[in-house]
Design a protein around this motif. Sequence first.
Motif, PDB file in Angstrom:
ATOM      1  N   GLU B  56       0.820  -1.204   0.000  1.00  0.00           N
ATOM      2  CA  GLU B  56       0.000   0.000   0.000  1.00  0.00           C
ATOM      3  C   GLU B  56       0.856   1.257   0.000  1.00  0.00           C
ATOM      4  N   SER B  57       2.032   1.174   0.682  1.00  0.00           N
ATOM      5  CA  SER B  57       2.839   2.382   0.807  1.00  0.00           C
ATOM      6  C   SER B  57       3.260   2.891  -0.566  1.00  0.00           C
ATOM      7  N   TYR B  58       3.364   2.000  -1.512  1.00  0.00           N
ATOM      8  CA  TYR B  58       3.727   2.439  -2.861  1.00  0.00           C
ATOM      9  C   TYR B  58       2.474   2.741  -3.666  1.00  0.00           C
ATOM     10  N   THR B  61       0.198   5.844  -2.956  1.00  0.00           N
ATOM     11  CA  THR B  61       0.706   7.205  -3.110  1.00  0.00           C
ATOM     12  C   THR B  61       0.966   7.538  -4.569  1.00  0.00           C
ATOM     13  N   SER B 107      -2.766  -4.491  -4.388  1.00  0.00           N
ATOM     14  CA  SER B 107      -3.130  -3.706  -3.206  1.00  0.00           C
ATOM     15  C   SER B 107      -4.537  -4.069  -2.786  1.00  0.00           C
ATOM     16  N   THR B 162      10.360  11.431   4.401  1.00  0.00           N
ATOM     17  CA  THR B 162      10.557   9.979   4.509  1.00  0.00           C
ATOM     18  C   THR B 162      11.388   9.468   3.340  1.00  0.00           C
ATOM     19  N   GLN B 164      11.799   5.688   1.146  1.00  0.00           N
ATOM     20  CA  GLN B 164      11.380   4.302   0.967  1.00  0.00           C
ATOM     21  C   GLN B 164      12.634   3.420   0.987  1.00  0.00           C
ATOM     22  N   GLY B 168      11.070  -0.813   4.641  1.00  0.00           N
ATOM     23  CA  GLY B 168       9.823  -0.082   4.735  1.00  0.00           C
ATOM     24  C   GLY B 168      10.150   1.398   4.670  1.00  0.00           C
ATOM     25  N   VAL B 169       9.164   2.220   5.027  1.00  0.00           N
ATOM     26  CA  VAL B 169       9.358   3.663   4.955  1.00  0.00           C
ATOM     27  C   VAL B 169      10.076   4.137   6.219  1.00  0.00           C
ATOM     28  N   THR B 200       5.549  14.588   3.048  1.00  0.00           N
ATOM     29  CA  THR B 200       4.094  14.424   3.117  1.00  0.00           C
ATOM     30  C   THR B 200       3.519  15.425   4.115  1.00  0.00           C
TER      31      THR B 200
END
Lengths: 513, 301
Positions: B56-58, B61, B107, B162, B164, B168-169, B200
């Motif tokens: 989801e983090s990728y 966004t 996702s 942040t 990547q 993880g982030v 962000t």
Amino acid sequence: MFRQPTREDILFEPLKSNSLKFYGFVALLLAVIGWAAYAYYVQLRDGLGVTGLRDYVFWGIYMTNFVFFIGISHAGTLISAILRVTGAEWRRPITRMAEAITVFALLIGGPMIIIDMGHPERLLNLLRYGRFQSPILWDLISIATYITGSLMYLYLPMIPDLAQCRDRLTDAPAWKRFIYRTLALGWRGGEEQKHKLERGVAIMAVLIIPVAVSVHTVVSWIFGMTLRPGWHSTIFGPYFVVGAIFSGIAALLLAMAIFRKVYHLEAYLEDKHFRNLGLLLLVMDIVYIYFTLSEYLTMIYGNDVADQRVLQLLFTGDFAMAFWAMILVGFLLPAFMLGLPNLITVAPRPTARLTVLRPFVAMGALAVFAVMAFSPASASASFQLVSLWPVVRMLSIVVALGGLLWLALPWMRAHSIATIVIASILINLAMWLKRYIIIVPTLYSPRTPIQDVPWEWAHYAPTWVEWSITAGAFAMFILLYTLFSKMFPIVSIWETSGEEHAAAHGAKGEANV
Amino acid sequence: MFNRSIVLIGFALLFVFAAQTIGAEDPPGAKLFGTYCADCHGAAGQGGFAISVGGESYLNTRDDAAITHAIINGTGNKDMPAWSKSNGGKLTDDQIADIVAYLRGLSPSGVLVTKAPVSPVVYSQTNLALTQAQNKLGKMVVTATLKKTDGAPVNGATVVFTRQTTFGVIEMGKARTDSAGVASLIVDEQPERARHISATFKGDPALGLSAGMIELGYPVTALSHDNLNLSSVHLAITDEPLVPPEGNLFSPNPPIVPTAIFLLVVGCIWTIYGYVVSQVVGIWKIGQINPRQNVFRIGKR
């Protein structure tokens, strides 16, 4: 002095004269070694950057060679010593060959570590900054202990033979006679000397076994004592020891076959020697397969993230070809080659039709094998997307290999020594590969994930420098072994003449000395 | 035996055909992803050598166009090259679309979260723009400028920087915007390779979420491994490896009992060696008594 020709005359033949072939062979080996020396010069001049070794994969085929040579060094002790201690009489003609492998393999294997170092002089740091807590220091100590012990263990039983060389090869060059005279220590075979020799050999035969076991255990601990995926395993000590004996026997069988052929030693190295050692090899093969299965199955069930990455590299990733070739062609196929001719004793049926068709059937099986083994990997290399492709592929490779084996069975039964030798070659190749895939895939998958580094830093491919030095190491090993066999009797004379004696008198007994 | 061999070969061939039909059932995007992307991005896009693209983090966004753009043109670093045929890569536009569709399917939510719940009051969208500069000390400074869509800077908003990574982030730092809407972060490292920094702003009831990303560029001398200009690169590692203090095998403080046992075992082995050597010396001494008398056949009197 006139004598009746005896069986052992053949053992002195290689020591007396050198053929043109011999000089050519030595020149070839020297050329390879010279090339390797140049490669090493390049490495010293330009640094380890000329190798494929980088930040993450800092051990490559140099360390593979190190473990491999230490492994085959177990040919000598753990075969010769164990067979000596247990009183296996058939060992007599093969012990010296085995013990010589030990010494020369150690002489080649040990320095691989120094070659692996960018700054060879920093080896001294082991003494300056060494710590008793470090397996690296244990390794240094145990290998030094082992090489000293195996030199003594090679030398002691050679003393009576050196005396024979001294007495019989009176027309040898002066330097050779000097060596024989000096090393023979004035041996005359008196009771007192024999008593001391027997005591020395008996002590060394017992002592060298734990020393040999400790050496390969400590080599495994260099890996096992680190908290790295694929290395940190309690089974590693015995796993390495079994692997060492396994590859050691295979190396010994190869040496036996070559010496038998080149020096015409058929009267000494009989079928029974190959059969007995072949069975020992089969047992070690099965034990090694069992250890391998145990090791990987435990890793699979642990489901540790880093372990999974190593397994993925081995089973389907960059190392899959090497891994499966090792398992199928290096471990399983030799097991069948060594076992089937003994297991299936049915007389072969007359198969005239098949004789004509056999090449075609064999080619068909080979084609299936080639198609399945080298076809591109499945579209989804994922564990999560269920596909039967790997299973199907594996099954067809096994079936094709099985078919080939089946077709080859009559030939294998008729040529038992050749079969054992081929199996030994496959096993040695596989054991070299095994050491490679123990070392490199683990370095590909550190516990702290690799990130943000150039691709080359995290991947390994040996360069010409490494291959040249590896070729040079093998050439050096063969050269030392060849020169040894031209200098000293490669079969123990005093130990085998007793056998002859006993046979002549129709009694099974100890050798006279 | 002949018949059995034929049957055997037949079975093997059957397996080949069976395998081909089985292999054909994967969705086209998955197949392409497995072939071209999985080596670096992981078999299921979980990441590995390169960033995770299946989580989801990728996915949450970036919209489809951004992912497509990254595949078509590459991301500017050499490990993620341009893949489209028009840029010299291996993939057609249709294939790229298949891959994006496949990724989108990975996702769980499958939607792009870019907008906060719409507030009926004084809600307005924001923009976050990132720039890079070097400060007086030569350190890289990433500057995020947060503005409303009408161009008015946002004061006092928290911007999170942040990166990547394969872990993880990782949060690199937070900063509050000043009256010009500017928040900045000093990147206290000089990597050899360009890297991406994201910023962000989470939004609040009155302002919409916004995010931006910048690829930090470094001087060319530091970027190329071959032309590495060492004087311009500062690494935290010293030039020479640190050596421990000398201590003649006993540094620092080895555990007494295990070391003693170890030395005892090694010492015993070498003592026994010494005894064996003494036997050899004994043989030699006896040999010196009458060295000229040779016994031809050993062991046969």
